[in-house]
Design an enzyme around this catalytic site. Structure first.
Site, PDB file in Angstrom:
ATOM      1  N   THR A 177      33.146 -57.391 104.937  1.00 26.35           N
ATOM      2  CA  THR A 177      34.315 -57.802 106.584  1.00 26.35           C
ATOM      3  C   THR A 177      34.142 -57.329 107.574  1.00 26.35           C
ATOM      4  O   THR A 177      34.305 -56.066 107.647  1.00 26.35           O
ATOM      5  CB  THR A 177      35.097 -58.478 107.197  1.00 26.35           C
ATOM      6  OG1 THR A 177      35.366 -59.263 105.252  1.00 26.35           O
ATOM      7  CG2 THR A 177      36.069 -59.181 107.614  1.00 26.35           C
TER       8      THR A 177
ATOM      9  N   LEU B 258      40.086 -54.852 106.512  1.00 24.20           N
ATOM     10  CA  LEU B 258      39.339 -55.562 106.462  1.00 24.20           C
ATOM     11  C   LEU B 258      38.596 -55.241 105.193  1.00 24.20           C
ATOM     12  O   LEU B 258      39.000 -54.245 104.849  1.00 24.20           O
ATOM     13  CB  LEU B 258      38.393 -55.584 107.921  1.00 24.20           C
ATOM     14  CG  LEU B 258      38.612 -56.114 109.110  1.00 24.20           C
ATOM     15  CD1 LEU B 258      37.810 -55.675 110.344  1.00 24.20           C
ATOM     16  CD2 LEU B 258      39.031 -57.225 109.570  1.00 24.20           C
ATOM     17  N   ASP B 259      37.976 -56.011 104.561  1.00 22.48           N
ATOM     18  CA  ASP B 259      37.384 -56.138 103.379  1.00 22.48           C
ATOM     19  C   ASP B 259      36.496 -55.302 103.910  1.00 22.48           C
ATOM     20  O   ASP B 259      35.781 -54.897 105.121  1.00 22.48           O
ATOM     21  CB  ASP B 259      36.845 -57.477 102.557  1.00 22.48           C
ATOM     22  CG  ASP B 259      38.187 -57.899 101.808  1.00 22.48           C
ATOM     23  OD1 ASP B 259      38.884 -57.643 102.090  1.00 22.48           O
ATOM     24  OD2 ASP B 259      38.316 -59.590 101.730  1.00 22.48           O
ATOM     25  N   ARG B 260      35.301 -54.947 102.415  1.00 22.27           N
ATOM     26  CA  ARG B 260      33.913 -53.887 102.736  1.00 22.27           C
ATOM     27  C   ARG B 260      33.255 -54.478 103.623  1.00 22.27           C
ATOM     28  O   ARG B 260      32.646 -53.780 104.073  1.00 22.27           O
ATOM     29  CB  ARG B 260      34.151 -53.293 101.360  1.00 22.27           C
ATOM     30  CG  ARG B 260      32.583 -52.386 101.408  1.00 22.27           C
ATOM     31  CD  ARG B 260      32.055 -52.054 100.244  1.00 22.27           C
ATOM     32  NE  ARG B 260      31.577 -50.795 100.280  1.00 22.27           N
ATOM     33  CZ  ARG B 260      31.278 -49.473 100.495  1.00 22.27           C
ATOM     34  NH1 ARG B 260      32.579 -49.138 101.062  1.00 22.27           N
ATOM     35  NH2 ARG B 260      30.072 -49.120 100.591  1.00 22.27           N
TER      36      ARG B 260
ATOM     37  N   ARG C  14      38.537 -66.433 102.558  1.00 20.65           N
ATOM     38  CA  ARG C  14      37.603 -66.766 101.558  1.00 20.65           C
ATOM     39  C   ARG C  14      38.585 -67.459 100.974  1.00 20.65           C
ATOM     40  O   ARG C  14      37.812 -68.482 100.350  1.00 20.65           O
ATOM     41  CB  ARG C  14      37.167 -65.442 101.290  1.00 20.65           C
ATOM     42  CG  ARG C  14      36.426 -63.975 101.866  1.00 20.65           C
ATOM     43  CD  ARG C  14      36.374 -62.817 101.722  1.00 20.65           C
ATOM     44  NE  ARG C  14      35.427 -62.585 100.085  1.00 20.65           N
ATOM     45  CZ  ARG C  14      35.840 -61.618  99.473  1.00 20.65           C
ATOM     46  NH1 ARG C  14      36.186 -60.417  99.999  1.00 20.65           N
ATOM     47  NH2 ARG C  14      34.798 -61.670  98.363  1.00 20.65           N
TER      48      ARG C  14
END
Length: 311
Positions: A145, A141-143, A245
């Site tokens: 998210t 996961l992105d930071r 996104r």
């Protein structure tokens, strides 16, 4: 079947043989063990045994034999500093873990965030438990998210789960708030994604990108201080960098709070994106596993009473 052998904490798998005539190589291939894994096992400190005797992959098998694959010990990745960090573990067994990640924490170290990541904390856990393993992130996961992350404890288990993901056996559902009001309640975005020219981080929809598919379902329409936004559920069929996104920006409805892809921080200080559900088949037992995670408080706040829902 997974076993530990006394003080030998190397990962091992035990397979009973129920038919005659297969070579050991063919039998192991049927169990999902790749040629690359066999080579690494042979030359990296592991072993392949039949009835307690080490054998080559050309050894013929008989019904009733027992095959044991002892995988070589893994070395922690260089630059991954073990930390005694907090982990919200919602499931764990001998071969995998499910972690619920808060927003604002990176999954793996980077130049800007070399410590404090999920991977740092998992490496610390492995070190305390004296497990000869490195950290294998299956779903990253992105930071900013939040939500579920799947982690394998062994390179082979990571391989099996990655193969399952490629074969669409991995179900991943996200919840998000996006800008504006969507015209359709359900639709599919199938647009290729690639790196934006001149950018290390940013991705865009482009014809020469990699295939990507996102299924979208509208859950509710909202308005706050004249600002219209929509709650949606998304199912990923592929796992491209920033896929949700990028696809929602392409659709004209960027994720709320995602200032890299067309939104602002007016409603939230980070992208309103959460991995809420993951299900897959256990790579060893064949059991169907399903995990859920509630959205974090900052996303819950977007649907509190002060917001008018549009029916």
């Amino acid at each position: 079947m997974c076993e530990l052998n006394g003080k030998d904490l190397r990962f091992r798998l035990v397979y009973p043989v129920d038919e005659d005539g297969l070579l050991l190589r063919e039998f192991l291939h049927s169990k999902g063990i790749s040629k690359r894994t066999l080579t690494a096992t042979k030359y990296g400190g592991g072993s392949i045994e039949v009835n307690g005797i080490e054998r080559t992959v050309r050894h013929p098998l008989c019904a009733g034999d027992v095959v044991v694959v002892v995988f070589p010990p893994e070395q922690p990745s260089a630059g991954l500093y073990p930390e005694d960090g907090k982990l919200t573990i919602i499931y764990e067994d001998e071969v995998l873990m499910m972690v619920d990640k808060p927003p604002g924490q990176s999954t793996i170290p980077s130049r800007d965030h070399p410590v404090g990541t999920v991977a740092n904390s998992v490496a610390g856990k492995f070190a305390r438990e004296k497990l000869p393993a490195t950290v294998h992130i299956v779903t990253r996961l992105d930071r900013d998210t939040s939500g579920l992350i799947c982690i394998a404890k062994n390179r082979h288990i990571h391989h099996l789960l990655s193969e399952q993901m490629i074969a669409s056996g991995f179900y991943r559902q996200y919840l998000a708030f996006v800008e504006g009001q969507l015209a359709s309640n359900q639709f599919i975005i199938e647009e290729p994604i690639g790196r934006k020219d001149g950018s290390i981080m940013e991705r865009i929809v482009r014809k020469d990108g990699q295939y990507a598919r996102t299924d979208v379902e509208v859950l509710g329409q909202f308005k706050k201080e004249g600002h219209y936004f929509t709650k949606i559920a998304l199912v990923l069929h592929t796992g491209r960098t920033h896929q949700i996104r990028v696809h929602m920006q392409w659709a004209g409805h960027p994720v709320v709070g995602d200032d890299l892809y067309g939104s602002t921080h007016q409603l939230m200080g980070r992208q309103a994106l959460h991995c809420a559900k993951i299900s897959f088949t256990h790579p060893l037992t064949g059991e169907k596993l399903e995990f859920k995670s509630d959205v974090s408080q900052d996303m819950q706040a977007l649907t509190y009473n002060e917001i008018n829902r549009i029916e």
